[in-house]
Design an enzyme around this catalytic site. Sequence first.
Site, PDB file in Angstrom:
ATOM      1  N   VAL A  26       0.742  -1.251   0.033  1.00 38.23           N
ATOM      2  CA  VAL A  26      -0.010   0.110   0.100  1.00 38.23           C
ATOM      3  C   VAL A  26       0.840   1.276  -0.110  1.00 38.23           C
ATOM      4  O   VAL A  26       0.815   2.201  -0.674  1.00 38.23           O
ATOM      5  CB  VAL A  26      -1.139  -0.144   1.249  1.00 38.23           C
ATOM      6  CG1 VAL A  26      -1.761   1.333   1.312  1.00 38.23           C
ATOM      7  CG2 VAL A  26      -1.936  -1.207   0.898  1.00 38.23           C
ATOM      8  N   GLY A  27       1.767   1.194   0.807  1.00 37.75           N
ATOM      9  CA  GLY A  27       2.781   2.348   0.947  1.00 37.75           C
ATOM     10  C   GLY A  27       3.412   2.802  -0.527  1.00 37.75           C
ATOM     11  O   GLY A  27       3.408   3.826  -1.015  1.00 37.75           O
ATOM     12  N   ASN A 122      -5.723  -1.437   7.670  1.00 45.94           N
ATOM     13  CA  ASN A 122      -7.142  -2.210   8.212  1.00 45.94           C
ATOM     14  C   ASN A 122      -7.284  -2.193   9.573  1.00 45.94           C
ATOM     15  O   ASN A 122      -6.499  -2.212  10.225  1.00 45.94           O
ATOM     16  CB  ASN A 122      -6.751  -3.617   7.716  1.00 45.94           C
ATOM     17  CG  ASN A 122      -7.352  -4.178   6.466  1.00 45.94           C
ATOM     18  OD1 ASN A 122      -8.236  -3.249   5.902  1.00 45.94           O
ATOM     19  ND2 ASN A 122      -6.852  -5.311   6.084  1.00 45.94           N
ATOM     20  N   LYS A 202     -16.092  -0.590   7.209  1.00 45.45           N
ATOM     21  CA  LYS A 202     -15.196  -1.433   6.628  1.00 45.45           C
ATOM     22  C   LYS A 202     -14.776  -2.582   7.481  1.00 45.45           C
ATOM     23  O   LYS A 202     -14.512  -3.689   7.160  1.00 45.45           O
ATOM     24  CB  LYS A 202     -13.982  -0.432   6.324  1.00 45.45           C
ATOM     25  CG  LYS A 202     -12.937  -1.242   5.836  1.00 45.45           C
ATOM     26  CD  LYS A 202     -12.923  -1.717   4.151  1.00 45.45           C
ATOM     27  CE  LYS A 202     -11.840  -2.792   3.917  1.00 45.45           C
ATOM     28  NZ  LYS A 202     -10.611  -2.593   4.078  1.00 45.45           N
ATOM     29  N   ASN A 206     -14.565  -6.810   7.628  1.00 48.14           N
ATOM     30  CA  ASN A 206     -13.142  -7.392   7.798  1.00 48.14           C
ATOM     31  C   ASN A 206     -13.550  -8.375   9.294  1.00 48.14           C
ATOM     32  O   ASN A 206     -12.860  -9.244   9.215  1.00 48.14           O
ATOM     33  CB  ASN A 206     -12.055  -6.558   8.270  1.00 48.14           C
ATOM     34  CG  ASN A 206     -11.687  -5.680   7.099  1.00 48.14           C
ATOM     35  OD1 ASN A 206     -11.734  -4.571   7.089  1.00 48.14           O
ATOM     36  ND2 ASN A 206     -11.238  -6.548   6.135  1.00 48.14           N
ATOM     37  N   ASN A 210     -12.367 -11.943   7.223  1.00 40.24           N
ATOM     38  CA  ASN A 210     -11.100 -12.118   7.660  1.00 40.24           C
ATOM     39  C   ASN A 210     -10.658 -13.219   8.571  1.00 40.24           C
ATOM     40  O   ASN A 210     -10.051 -14.261   8.104  1.00 40.24           O
ATOM     41  CB  ASN A 210     -10.221 -10.824   8.000  1.00 40.24           C
ATOM     42  CG  ASN A 210     -10.266  -9.806   7.237  1.00 40.24           C
ATOM     43  OD1 ASN A 210     -11.100  -9.791   6.204  1.00 40.24           O
ATOM     44  ND2 ASN A 210      -9.136  -8.929   6.966  1.00 40.24           N
TER      45      ASN A 210
HETATM   46  O1  PAF Z   1      -8.599  -7.654   4.410  1.00 40.01           O
HETATM   47  C1  PAF Z   1      -8.849  -8.107   3.212  1.00 40.01           C
HETATM   48  O2  PAF Z   1      -8.412  -8.918   2.715  1.00 40.01           O
HETATM   49  C2  PAF Z   1     -10.083  -7.102   2.664  1.00 40.01           C
HETATM   50  O3  PAF Z   1     -10.233  -5.821   3.211  1.00 40.01           O
HETATM   51  C3  PAF Z   1     -11.326  -7.640   2.183  1.00 40.01           C
HETATM   52  C4  PAF Z   1     -12.330  -6.631   1.650  1.00 40.01           C
HETATM   53  C5  PAF Z   1     -11.960  -8.425   3.359  1.00 40.01           C
HETATM   54  C6  PAF Z   1     -11.255  -8.607   0.912  1.00 40.01           C
HETATM   55  O4  PAF Z   1     -10.469  -9.861   1.027  1.00 40.01           O
END
Ligand code: PAF
Length: 324
Positions: A26-27, A122, A202, A206, A210
């Site tokens: 991401v950076g 995240n 968001k 997650n 996740n």
């Molecule tokens: O962390 C992740 O993998 C993503 O934020 C998500 C949206 C769950 C998709 O894999």
Amino acid sequence: MSLISQSAADEIHTQPQISIVGAGAVGQLIYQQLSTANNSNAVSINFIRRTETSQQQSLTFTNLEQQSTTRIAEFVGSNDWTHQLLNTQLLIVCVKAYQVVAALKPIIKLLSPNCHILLLHNGLGPHLDVSKMLNGQGLSLGTTSQGALKKSTWHTQQTGQGVTQLGHFTGPMLHETIKKSLLSSIPQSQWFEDILPMLWQKLAINVAINPMTAIHDCRNGELAASQYRNTITAAVTELAKVAAAESIMLDLEGLITRVYQVIELTAANYSSMHQDVHHQRKTEIEAINGFVVQMANRHGKNAKTNEQLLANITALEQGYSNKT
Ligand code: PAF
């Protein structure tokens, strides 16, 4: 479009500088997007590195059209922090949630009070600690769902489009000119006056996807099966109740619908937590389900499902960290 015009540079008195902490996927993606927009070189963009010496590093970037470009990036070592960080107007922190506080500790005292900090990771939680560390600086928060993959240490590939949501959290606001430039450099980026509801939404995605993909060792799409529905619904319901206790009102039905949309849209992907567990790395569970549990405890709310998911992932992590 140029990242920042010369008149804007004059307006903020010195050559504006944006520094990035964290040269992960991401950076590097954000660095490339800012640099592409900065074709007049009116702003200096660099990375802050932990080692003593500064160095130049050639970074390769492959975009969604499979075109690759290479740029020489400045990596500022700790010997040069004092001088360089004083000129930084925006510090973008792109490390994992569990690295944010440690990464900022030696840096924050060297920043000018006019500098603004943007956390881009995240999960939630580090913003509460960082807001106590501020020395007059403003703090903004954000999340990005742009897909990026590190092909090697210095080669990043963009793997998917996605939205980037940014907004102010506390202290002085981000300089309007830098904000506009940021938004014009990062595709599909938006500024929200109230960023926390966006980050909780968001988080709802997650907390469900996740840990479940990591525990059941599956791609996101497999979570559409009915056997996972109760756990997903319970985890998201607990989150919505805890958010309400924090005065963040979320629409539960809408959240659950969104979780299932993301499951479908990213069906073929392995979630970031699945990948972390697969590669036996530390996960972001503390900033995801762990944050819901922490906030639930603060408000005396039930978060049994999130507690269970947190415990399951922690056990998986302990399994491999004991071996290394
Ligand atoms: O962390 C992740 O993998 C993503 O934020 C998500 C949206 C769950 C998709 O894999």
